[in-house]
Design a protein around this motif. Structure first.
Motif, PDB file in Angstrom:
ATOM      1  N   GLY A  52       3.770   5.763  -5.539  1.00  0.00           N
ATOM      2  CA  GLY A  52       3.648   5.878  -6.989  1.00  0.00           C
ATOM      3  C   GLY A  52       2.601   6.890  -7.394  1.00  0.00           C
ATOM      4  N   VAL A  53       1.456   6.863  -6.682  1.00  0.00           N
ATOM      5  CA  VAL A  53       0.384   7.824  -6.973  1.00  0.00           C
ATOM      6  C   VAL A  53       0.856   9.250  -6.690  1.00  0.00           C
ATOM      7  CG1 VAL A  53      -1.902   8.612  -6.246  1.00  0.00           C
ATOM      8  CG2 VAL A  53      -1.463   6.160  -6.566  1.00  0.00           C
ATOM      9  N   TRP A  54       1.607   9.430  -5.589  1.00  0.00           N
ATOM     10  CA  TRP A  54       2.100  10.762  -5.237  1.00  0.00           C
ATOM     11  C   TRP A  54       3.069  11.271  -6.292  1.00  0.00           C
ATOM     12  CZ3 TRP A  54       7.089  12.490  -3.917  1.00  0.00           C
ATOM     13  CH2 TRP A  54       7.141  13.792  -3.409  1.00  0.00           C
ATOM     14  N   LYS A  55       3.945  10.369  -6.806  1.00  0.00           N
ATOM     15  CA  LYS A  55       4.901  10.775  -7.845  1.00  0.00           C
ATOM     16  C   LYS A  55       4.174  11.186  -9.121  1.00  0.00           C
ATOM     17  CE  LYS A  55       9.086   8.296  -6.476  1.00  0.00           C
ATOM     18  NZ  LYS A  55      10.074   7.254  -6.867  1.00  0.00           N
ATOM     19  N   VAL A  56       3.140  10.434  -9.489  1.00  0.00           N
ATOM     20  CA  VAL A  56       2.378  10.764 -10.699  1.00  0.00           C
ATOM     21  C   VAL A  56       1.703  12.121 -10.552  1.00  0.00           C
ATOM     22  CG1 VAL A  56       0.386  10.116 -12.092  1.00  0.00           C
ATOM     23  CG2 VAL A  56       2.027   8.374 -11.397  1.00  0.00           C
ATOM     24  N   ARG A  57       1.117  12.369  -9.396  1.00  0.00           N
ATOM     25  CA  ARG A  57       0.448  13.653  -9.163  1.00  0.00           C
ATOM     26  C   ARG A  57       1.453  14.803  -9.159  1.00  0.00           C
ATOM     27  NH1 ARG A  57      -3.998  12.305  -4.375  1.00  0.00           N
ATOM     28  NH2 ARG A  57      -5.379  11.011  -5.688  1.00  0.00           N
ATOM     29  N   LYS A  58       2.617  14.561  -8.556  1.00  0.00           N
ATOM     30  CA  LYS A  58       3.636  15.602  -8.516  1.00  0.00           C
ATOM     31  C   LYS A  58       4.130  15.918  -9.925  1.00  0.00           C
ATOM     32  CE  LYS A  58       8.102  16.758  -6.425  1.00  0.00           C
ATOM     33  NZ  LYS A  58       9.217  16.266  -5.550  1.00  0.00           N
ATOM     34  N   TYR A  59       4.343  14.876 -10.718  1.00  0.00           N
ATOM     35  CA  TYR A  59       4.795  15.069 -12.098  1.00  0.00           C
ATOM     36  C   TYR A  59       3.745  15.803 -12.913  1.00  0.00           C
ATOM     37  CZ  TYR A  59       6.478  13.937 -16.792  1.00  0.00           C
ATOM     38  OH  TYR A  59       6.911  13.997 -18.084  1.00  0.00           O
ATOM     39  N   SER A  60       2.465  15.472 -12.689  1.00  0.00           N
ATOM     40  CA  SER A  60       1.376  16.134 -13.415  1.00  0.00           C
ATOM     41  C   SER A  60       1.289  17.601 -13.045  1.00  0.00           C
ATOM     42  CB  SER A  60       0.049  15.431 -13.109  1.00  0.00           C
ATOM     43  OG  SER A  60       0.085  14.094 -13.519  1.00  0.00           O
ATOM     44  N   PHE A  69       0.836  -1.204   0.000  1.00  0.00           N
ATOM     45  CA  PHE A  69       0.000   0.000   0.000  1.00  0.00           C
ATOM     46  C   PHE A  69       0.869   1.252   0.000  1.00  0.00           C
ATOM     47  CE2 PHE A  69      -2.329   3.314   2.334  1.00  0.00           C
ATOM     48  CZ  PHE A  69      -3.456   3.428   1.528  1.00  0.00           C
ATOM     49  N   ILE A  70       1.954   1.241   0.789  1.00  0.00           N
ATOM     50  CA  ILE A  70       2.862   2.396   0.849  1.00  0.00           C
ATOM     51  C   ILE A  70       3.524   2.613  -0.507  1.00  0.00           C
ATOM     52  CG2 ILE A  70       5.001   3.248   1.872  1.00  0.00           C
ATOM     53  CD1 ILE A  70       4.169   1.804   4.458  1.00  0.00           C
ATOM     54  N   VAL A  71       3.974   1.515  -1.146  1.00  0.00           N
ATOM     55  CA  VAL A  71       4.598   1.618  -2.466  1.00  0.00           C
ATOM     56  C   VAL A  71       3.612   2.180  -3.481  1.00  0.00           C
ATOM     57  CG1 VAL A  71       5.550   0.286  -4.392  1.00  0.00           C
ATOM     58  CG2 VAL A  71       6.296  -0.194  -2.055  1.00  0.00           C
ATOM     59  N   ASP A  72       2.381   1.720  -3.438  1.00  0.00           N
ATOM     60  CA  ASP A  72       1.364   2.204  -4.382  1.00  0.00           C
ATOM     61  C   ASP A  72       1.058   3.677  -4.152  1.00  0.00           C
ATOM     62  OD1 ASP A  72       1.223  -0.283  -5.532  1.00  0.00           O
ATOM     63  OD2 ASP A  72      -0.524  -0.920  -4.381  1.00  0.00           O
ATOM     64  N   MET A  73       0.942   4.080  -2.891  1.00  0.00           N
ATOM     65  CA  MET A  73       0.668   5.483  -2.581  1.00  0.00           C
ATOM     66  C   MET A  73       1.844   6.377  -2.998  1.00  0.00           C
ATOM     67  SD  MET A  73      -2.366   5.850  -1.430  1.00  0.00           S
ATOM     68  CE  MET A  73      -2.754   4.631  -2.695  1.00  0.00           C
TER      69      MET A  73
END
Length: 424
Positions: free
Chosen positions: A409-417, A403-407
């Motif tokens: 990844g989601v945070w990195k995608v949002r930051k990149y966006s 769950f931590i790894v997935d979150m």
């Protein structure tokens, strides 16, 4: 040689047989737990720990299996490890003390390394039909759990526990045949060469490497730099704890509630039916659900099944225990199949064998911990209520790293966006 064709399905058959024998043997040892406890006049946790030492020692042997597979071939590794496991069961049938029984059951852990090598080869041989292949091999676990516990109870009544151990040793000789089915997969050749090792002749021309470099190479230690793979290791640690606790103590738990031995052993058969359903339903589930989503869903299901056990046990409901057994094993099997698929997605082909072996290492560590703590909890409390509650909590806790790894990844995608939006 193209993937998903020809000999690949023979590897699937080898995986099917190895999973049936490895899991079925551990479950059979769980059925014999009351007889062993009475024979050696000892406590429950001592025999439970002795049984759990089989997969526990498998954790120690798995890295050696991976290194030996690279040094020799997977075929030779599986055959050697299988023979050692058979010798362990023969020694167990002759044990005259708990200490000798522990040593003998240690050797049976070699079967885990053999199974992991076969699963690694299965992942290499398949691509498009990997979901179908692992579902078929997972059905072997169902056969082992469904057939071997009642069969073991019957054999105990006829031949005693020593004779039953010898018969289990005879069954496990089939693992050697499974090893003989393995052939090296070669992408640069249209034919298999039975006696040709995996290393190409050009490798002999490379300069000698240091001991540390060889260690990293043979054990594929670079896998531990992969966060996704490490999270799966932690998940399998919890899975090994929960499934082994259920595997060893379900039958004694049912007998402690007052059910007859044959009724109690049949609960494991129901669990096997759940595993068989998982093998059938998993390819269908994969058509509409991503790997990670199915992992979360099935983990919640298995946590729910284990958590309800104390409530159902308080009513002494055999139907309720049977339903929870089927539900737990179905959910757990689907979760493990998802883990296998996720490992294949994040690990290179040349590292898949060792990846599967490291997965089994963490599973075995969880298994040996469960053999001790679940039995010790029973000795302290006098029932299995707290044991199954702990299994439920650990099942959910093991999912946290993923769950931590997935979150992350989601945070990195949002930051990149957000950075892209600012630039625009």
């Amino acid at each position: 040689m193209a993937k998903d064709k020809g000999w690949a399905w023979m590897i699937t058959l080898a995986a099917f047989i190895s999973m049936a024998l490895e899991t079925g043997t551990i479950k059979s040892l769980g059925v014999m737990l009351p007889s062993l406890r009475q024979q050696f006049s000892t406590q429950t946790w001592v025999i439970g720990l002795s049984i759990a030492l089989a997969p526990g020692f498998g954790a120690v042997t798995c890295p050696f299996a991976g290194a030996l597979s690279k040094r020799l071939t997977p075929r030779h590794t599986v055959m050697i490890f299988s023979l050692l496991a058979v010798i362990g069961l023969i020694m167990a049938s002759l044990a005259t003390s708990v200490q000798l029984l522990m040593v003998a059951l240690l050797l049976t852990g070699f079967s885990l390394g053999a199974e992991a090598v076969i699963l690694g080869e299965q992942a290499i041989y398949f691509d498009k039909y990997y979901n179908v292949s692992i579902s078929i091999s997972q059905a072997g676990l169902s056969i082992g759990v469904m057939i071997m516990p009642p069969m073991t109870q019957l054999l105990q009544d006829i031949y005693g526990w020593r004779g039953t151990m010898l018969l289990l040793a005879g069954l496990n000789l089939h693992l050697i045949v499974c090893g003989a089915l393995l052939k090296p997969f070669q992408t640069d050749s249209l034919e298999f060469e039975d006696n040709e090792p995996f290393q190409t002749s050009s490798k002999n021309l490379t300069p000698k490497k240091s001991a540390v470099t060889n260690l990293v190479h043979y054990l594929d230690l670079t896998l531990f730099a992969n966060a996704d793979f490490v999270s799966m290791l932690v998940y399998n640690l919890g899975s090994g704890y929960c499934f082994t606790g259920w595997l060893i103590y379900l039958v004694p738990h049912a007998m402690e509630l007052g059910f007859q031995p044959y009724e109690s052993s049949f609960l494991a058969t129901i669990g096997g039916i759940g595993n068989l359903l998982a093998s059938i339903l998993y390819p269908i589930l994969k058509m509409c659900t991503p790997d990670k989503a199915s992992l979360y869903l099935t983990t919640l299901m298995s946590t729910f099944a284990l958590g309800l056990d104390p409530l159902v046990s308080s009513y002494h409901s055999y139907v309720g225990l049977a339903f929870l057994s089927g539900m737990f094993v179905l959910a757990r099997a689907m979760a493990i199949l998802s883990v296998y698929k996720m490992v294949k997605n994040v690990v290179e082909d040349d590292k898949l064998t060792n990846a599967m072996l490291w997965i089994n290492v963490t599973y075995s560590i969880g298994a040996i911990c469960s053999g001790f703590f679940s039995g010790w909890t029973f000795d302290v409390t006098g029932n299995f209520t707290l044991s199954f509650l702990l299994l439920s909590g650990i099942s959910l806790l093991a999912l946290c790293p993923q769950f931590i790894v997935d979150m992350r990844g989601v945070w990195k995608v949002r930051k990149y966006s957000s950075v892209l939006n600012e630039k625009q």
